[in-house]
Design a protein around this motif. Sequence first.
Motif, PDB file in Angstrom:
ATOM      1  N   MET A 208       0.649  -1.163   0.021  1.00 51.96           N
ATOM      2  CA  MET A 208      -0.077  -0.143  -0.108  1.00 51.96           C
ATOM      3  C   MET A 208       0.790   1.203   0.156  1.00 51.96           C
ATOM      4  O   MET A 208       1.941   1.285   0.791  1.00 51.96           O
ATOM      5  CB  MET A 208      -1.034  -0.084   1.319  1.00 51.96           C
ATOM      6  N   ASN A 209       0.678   2.186  -0.889  1.00 54.16           N
ATOM      7  CA  ASN A 209       1.302   3.567  -0.900  1.00 54.16           C
ATOM      8  C   ASN A 209       1.022   4.511   0.146  1.00 54.16           C
ATOM      9  O   ASN A 209       0.007   4.786   0.467  1.00 54.16           O
ATOM     10  CB  ASN A 209       0.758   4.166  -2.160  1.00 54.16           C
ATOM     11  N   PRO A 210       2.189   4.504   1.075  1.00 55.40           N
ATOM     12  CA  PRO A 210       1.799   5.357   2.221  1.00 55.40           C
ATOM     13  C   PRO A 210       1.600   6.759   1.959  1.00 55.40           C
ATOM     14  O   PRO A 210       1.291   7.643   2.794  1.00 55.40           O
ATOM     15  CB  PRO A 210       3.009   5.250   3.174  1.00 55.40           C
ATOM     16  N   HIS A 211       1.913   7.192   0.718  1.00 56.90           N
ATOM     17  CA  HIS A 211       1.772   8.782   0.240  1.00 56.90           C
ATOM     18  C   HIS A 211       1.021   8.878  -1.223  1.00 56.90           C
ATOM     19  O   HIS A 211       1.705   9.144  -1.803  1.00 56.90           O
ATOM     20  CB  HIS A 211       3.176   9.411   0.335  1.00 56.90           C
ATOM     21  N   PRO A 212      -0.334   8.504  -0.960  1.00 61.05           N
ATOM     22  CA  PRO A 212      -0.888   8.189  -2.137  1.00 61.05           C
ATOM     23  C   PRO A 212      -0.811   9.851  -3.113  1.00 61.05           C
ATOM     24  O   PRO A 212      -1.205   9.663  -4.078  1.00 61.05           O
ATOM     25  CB  PRO A 212      -2.224   7.853  -1.898  1.00 61.05           C
ATOM     26  N   THR A 213      -0.949  10.637  -2.476  1.00 61.05           N
ATOM     27  CA  THR A 213      -0.986  12.095  -2.878  1.00 61.05           C
ATOM     28  C   THR A 213       0.336  12.843  -3.153  1.00 61.05           C
ATOM     29  O   THR A 213       0.189  14.176  -3.506  1.00 61.05           O
ATOM     30  CB  THR A 213      -2.019  12.993  -2.174  1.00 61.05           C
ATOM     31  N   ARG A 214       1.420  12.204  -2.904  1.00 65.75           N
ATOM     32  CA  ARG A 214       2.841  12.889  -3.008  1.00 65.75           C
ATOM     33  C   ARG A 214       2.715  13.462  -4.589  1.00 65.75           C
ATOM     34  O   ARG A 214       2.423  12.582  -5.334  1.00 65.75           O
ATOM     35  CB  ARG A 214       3.856  11.894  -2.901  1.00 65.75           C
ATOM     36  N   PRO A 215       3.303  14.556  -4.546  1.00 68.43           N
ATOM     37  CA  PRO A 215       3.339  15.261  -5.911  1.00 68.43           C
ATOM     38  C   PRO A 215       4.453  14.474  -6.770  1.00 68.43           C
ATOM     39  O   PRO A 215       5.453  13.933  -6.228  1.00 68.43           O
ATOM     40  CB  PRO A 215       3.902  16.610  -5.561  1.00 68.43           C
ATOM     41  N   ALA A 216       4.436  14.612  -8.209  1.00 65.68           N
ATOM     42  CA  ALA A 216       5.289  14.115  -9.027  1.00 65.68           C
ATOM     43  C   ALA A 216       6.581  15.012  -8.854  1.00 65.68           C
ATOM     44  O   ALA A 216       6.515  16.133  -8.559  1.00 65.68           O
ATOM     45  CB  ALA A 216       4.788  13.965 -10.341  1.00 65.68           C
ATOM     46  N   LEU A 217       7.577  14.208  -9.294  1.00 73.06           N
ATOM     47  CA  LEU A 217       8.962  15.207  -9.237  1.00 73.06           C
ATOM     48  C   LEU A 217       9.375  15.149 -10.875  1.00 73.06           C
ATOM     49  O   LEU A 217       9.571  14.261 -11.682  1.00 73.06           O
ATOM     50  CB  LEU A 217      10.137  14.190  -8.600  1.00 73.06           C
TER      51      LEU A 217
ATOM     52  N   ARG B 231      14.907   8.092  -8.651  1.00 72.94           N
ATOM     53  CA  ARG B 231      13.889   7.287  -8.885  1.00 72.94           C
ATOM     54  C   ARG B 231      13.751   6.084  -7.932  1.00 72.94           C
ATOM     55  O   ARG B 231      12.760   5.711  -7.000  1.00 72.94           O
ATOM     56  CB  ARG B 231      13.416   6.657 -10.278  1.00 72.94           C
ATOM     57  N   ARG B 232      15.008   5.434  -7.855  1.00 68.93           N
ATOM     58  CA  ARG B 232      15.075   4.275  -6.798  1.00 68.93           C
ATOM     59  C   ARG B 232      15.009   4.710  -5.090  1.00 68.93           C
ATOM     60  O   ARG B 232      14.512   4.106  -4.406  1.00 68.93           O
ATOM     61  CB  ARG B 232      16.579   3.825  -7.036  1.00 68.93           C
ATOM     62  N   ARG B 233      15.618   6.038  -4.951  1.00 64.22           N
ATOM     63  CA  ARG B 233      15.505   6.524  -3.694  1.00 64.22           C
ATOM     64  C   ARG B 233      13.820   6.984  -3.242  1.00 64.22           C
ATOM     65  O   ARG B 233      13.645   7.074  -2.109  1.00 64.22           O
ATOM     66  CB  ARG B 233      16.286   7.931  -3.613  1.00 64.22           C
ATOM     67  N   LEU B 234      13.105   7.281  -4.358  1.00 64.23           N
ATOM     68  CA  LEU B 234      11.785   7.588  -4.212  1.00 64.23           C
ATOM     69  C   LEU B 234      10.937   6.654  -4.765  1.00 64.23           C
ATOM     70  O   LEU B 234      10.381   7.215  -5.857  1.00 64.23           O
ATOM     71  CB  LEU B 234      11.429   9.286  -4.323  1.00 64.23           C
ATOM     72  N   PRO B 235      10.847   5.601  -4.257  1.00 60.38           N
ATOM     73  CA  PRO B 235       9.925   4.556  -4.825  1.00 60.38           C
ATOM     74  C   PRO B 235       8.227   5.104  -4.964  1.00 60.38           C
ATOM     75  O   PRO B 235       7.705   4.266  -5.814  1.00 60.38           O
ATOM     76  CB  PRO B 235      10.123   3.263  -4.241  1.00 60.38           C
ATOM     77  N   ASP B 236       7.829   5.650  -3.967  1.00 58.07           N
ATOM     78  CA  ASP B 236       6.489   6.051  -3.893  1.00 58.07           C
ATOM     79  C   ASP B 236       6.354   7.385  -4.803  1.00 58.07           C
ATOM     80  O   ASP B 236       4.982   7.787  -4.611  1.00 58.07           O
ATOM     81  CB  ASP B 236       6.111   6.344  -2.766  1.00 58.07           C
ATOM     82  N   VAL B 237       7.084   7.731  -5.433  1.00 55.97           N
ATOM     83  CA  VAL B 237       6.872   9.314  -6.237  1.00 55.97           C
ATOM     84  C   VAL B 237       7.155   8.795  -7.650  1.00 55.97           C
ATOM     85  O   VAL B 237       7.994   8.146  -8.160  1.00 55.97           O
ATOM     86  CB  VAL B 237       8.055  10.220  -5.779  1.00 55.97           C
ATOM     87  N   ASP B 238       6.209   9.597  -8.494  1.00 55.87           N
ATOM     88  CA  ASP B 238       6.508   9.452  -9.998  1.00 55.87           C
ATOM     89  C   ASP B 238       7.334  10.316 -10.323  1.00 55.87           C
ATOM     90  O   ASP B 238       7.009  11.824 -10.333  1.00 55.87           O
ATOM     91  CB  ASP B 238       4.930  10.037 -10.373  1.00 55.87           C
TER      92      ASP B 238
END
Length: 241
Positions: free
Chosen positions: A1-10, A34-41
């Motif tokens: 489950m994504n803990p930050h579903p609304t994190r902004p894209a980078l 991208r590897r460091r922030l797997p929950d961010v687009d």
Amino acid sequence: MNPHPTRPALVATSHGTSSPAGRRAVLGLVEAVRRRLPDVDVRDAYVDVQSPTPDDVVAGLAGPAVVVPLLLAPGFHVRVDVARAASAPGCVAAPTLGPDDRLVGALVRRLLEAGTQDADVVVMASAGSSDPVAQACFEQMARDLSVAIGQVVPLGYVGGTGRPLDDVVADVRAQNADRRVVVSSLLMAPGFFHDRVARCDVDVVSRPLLDADPADPRLVDLVVDRYATASAAQGALTGTG
């Protein structure tokens, strides 16, 4: 489950280059982020030469975004291209990567890798800019490198306005005829400007900040921190943080 579903894209926005080596080097940094922030687009974008533009990337996103310039200093592209993309609803721009102590650490690492010795004279090379804010940023990084290595590091440019690198090197050689001249390359990746630096009359040129090797973890940290700070500020303004 994504803990930050609304994190902004980078939206990692670099200058762009026609150099295949330069393109691979920049994408290596984007992949590391991208590897460091797997929950961010994490998307890549370019203000010149390559596509997509940051405008195009932002337009294709369904939610908020942080445009992070993979640029060393503010200037035209930050004021125009980055600012325009970040003006879209739900978007914000992060500061450029420089000046920052982590960049200085990466520059020192490159000098050591190049075999720089205490007796060498170091000159910094920048692509340059006609923007006075960008010039001030480059000058600050030259001062910071001076402190880090314990000698005054003059700054020369291979583009834009400012004192040409060839002239700076000629002066340094005239004053230090018996010492090697080493150029610290304040450039993001291989390409047109680094090729110009390599043609200077110097003994050693350090590698650019990015190349075929894995991205320096300090640079990855810097991009992630720029994103996190801008994202937190965006959340505070919108009440979603």
